[in-house]
Design an enzyme around this catalytic site. Sequence first.
Site, PDB file in Angstrom:
ATOM      1  N   ASP A  13       0.787  -1.174  -0.194  1.00 50.72           N
ATOM      2  CA  ASP A  13       0.128  -0.153   0.052  1.00 50.72           C
ATOM      3  C   ASP A  13       0.616   1.204   0.240  1.00 50.72           C
ATOM      4  O   ASP A  13       0.424   2.544   0.655  1.00 50.72           O
ATOM      5  CB  ASP A  13      -1.042  -0.008   1.238  1.00 50.72           C
ATOM      6  N   GLY A  15       1.500   2.538  -2.995  1.00 46.67           N
ATOM      7  CA  GLY A  15       1.283   2.959  -4.169  1.00 46.67           C
ATOM      8  C   GLY A  15       2.169   2.613  -5.348  1.00 46.67           C
ATOM      9  O   GLY A  15       2.467   3.240  -6.458  1.00 46.67           O
ATOM     10  N   LYS A  16       2.615   1.333  -5.276  1.00 47.28           N
ATOM     11  CA  LYS A  16       3.412   0.677  -6.059  1.00 47.28           C
ATOM     12  C   LYS A  16       3.026   0.546  -7.574  1.00 47.28           C
ATOM     13  O   LYS A  16       3.625   1.013  -8.618  1.00 47.28           O
ATOM     14  CB  LYS A  16       4.227  -0.532  -5.490  1.00 47.28           C
ATOM     15  N   THR A  17       1.943   0.089  -7.617  1.00 49.15           N
ATOM     16  CA  THR A  17       1.236  -0.029  -8.977  1.00 49.15           C
ATOM     17  C   THR A  17       1.203   1.141  -9.557  1.00 49.15           C
ATOM     18  O   THR A  17       1.120   1.317 -10.767  1.00 49.15           O
ATOM     19  CB  THR A  17      -0.035  -1.090  -8.620  1.00 49.15           C
ATOM     20  N   LYS A  38       4.701  -8.734 -14.015  1.00 41.93           N
ATOM     21  CA  LYS A  38       4.686  -9.144 -12.787  1.00 41.93           C
ATOM     22  C   LYS A  38       4.630 -10.656 -12.493  1.00 41.93           C
ATOM     23  O   LYS A  38       3.765 -11.264 -13.134  1.00 41.93           O
ATOM     24  CB  LYS A  38       3.338  -8.524 -11.861  1.00 41.93           C
ATOM     25  N   ASP A  55      -3.744  -5.527 -10.824  1.00 45.44           N
ATOM     26  CA  ASP A  55      -2.838  -4.658 -10.907  1.00 45.44           C
ATOM     27  C   ASP A  55      -2.427  -4.431 -12.490  1.00 45.44           C
ATOM     28  O   ASP A  55      -2.312  -3.148 -12.996  1.00 45.44           O
ATOM     29  CB  ASP A  55      -1.697  -5.242 -10.129  1.00 45.44           C
ATOM     30  N   GLY A 117       7.133  -5.918  -8.457  1.00 51.64           N
ATOM     31  CA  GLY A 117       7.008  -7.001  -7.209  1.00 51.64           C
ATOM     32  C   GLY A 117       5.625  -6.864  -6.790  1.00 51.64           C
ATOM     33  O   GLY A 117       4.738  -6.096  -7.091  1.00 51.64           O
ATOM     34  N   GLY A 119       3.983  -6.833  -2.911  1.00 55.78           N
ATOM     35  CA  GLY A 119       4.420  -6.091  -1.484  1.00 55.78           C
ATOM     36  C   GLY A 119       5.522  -5.540  -1.401  1.00 55.78           C
ATOM     37  O   GLY A 119       6.279  -4.854  -2.261  1.00 55.78           O
TER      38      GLY A 119
END
Length: 228
Positions: A13, A15-17, A38, A55, A117, A119
Amino acid sequence: MSKGIFITGTGTDVGKTYVTALIVKSLKEAEKKVAYYKAAVSGNIRGAEGVIPQDAAYVKKISAIDQSLETMVPYIYEQAVSPHLAAKQEGNPVELSVVREGYQNLCQEYEYIVMEGSGGILCPLRCDEKEELWLEDVIKDLNLSCLVVANAGLGTINATVLTLEYLQMQKIKVKGVILNYFHPENEMEQDNYKMIERRMQVPIVACVQESAERIDLSIEKLVALYES
């Protein structure tokens, strides 16, 4: 020759995506032939045509790339847990050879690969009686460098420094950090920026403000991150 980079985060959470989608969008708008990839994604919804990788669908929508969803994620799980646990519950455990083959297939067609990745960096993809596989194993196998996405707010110095130190300990090359949900007028977040660079001597390559539609990173600098 195709070039890849791996996007990891300081945790779930951050905000990687979202950031990944902006990077793919930037490359696409610069008319680069870019693909998203991914290894495994969990916490997805089952539709009429099966489980949809949320995602990947999000990245595809934001970036407007024409890559098919089928080529984006080889392992898709419904349960919103770590991929290794989702595989225990649903079957179909992650095989490194399958992940590698999917990545190599994209390399035959696309100039740039943006791999996201699951998480944070310490994410188990598989852990059973046959094999133990962690995210770092995939990064090393594909010989990728990393960008680290971190939340700009409170606690990010600790989370980011620990992530960077672990990557360095694993001898994984880090190209930089992207601070997400950044508020340029916020003194604490400005200080977080300075302290991360001071402690680790790893550059903050971009700061992404909330609801930004583009990443504040020129295409020249973005492409340069792919260079060895």
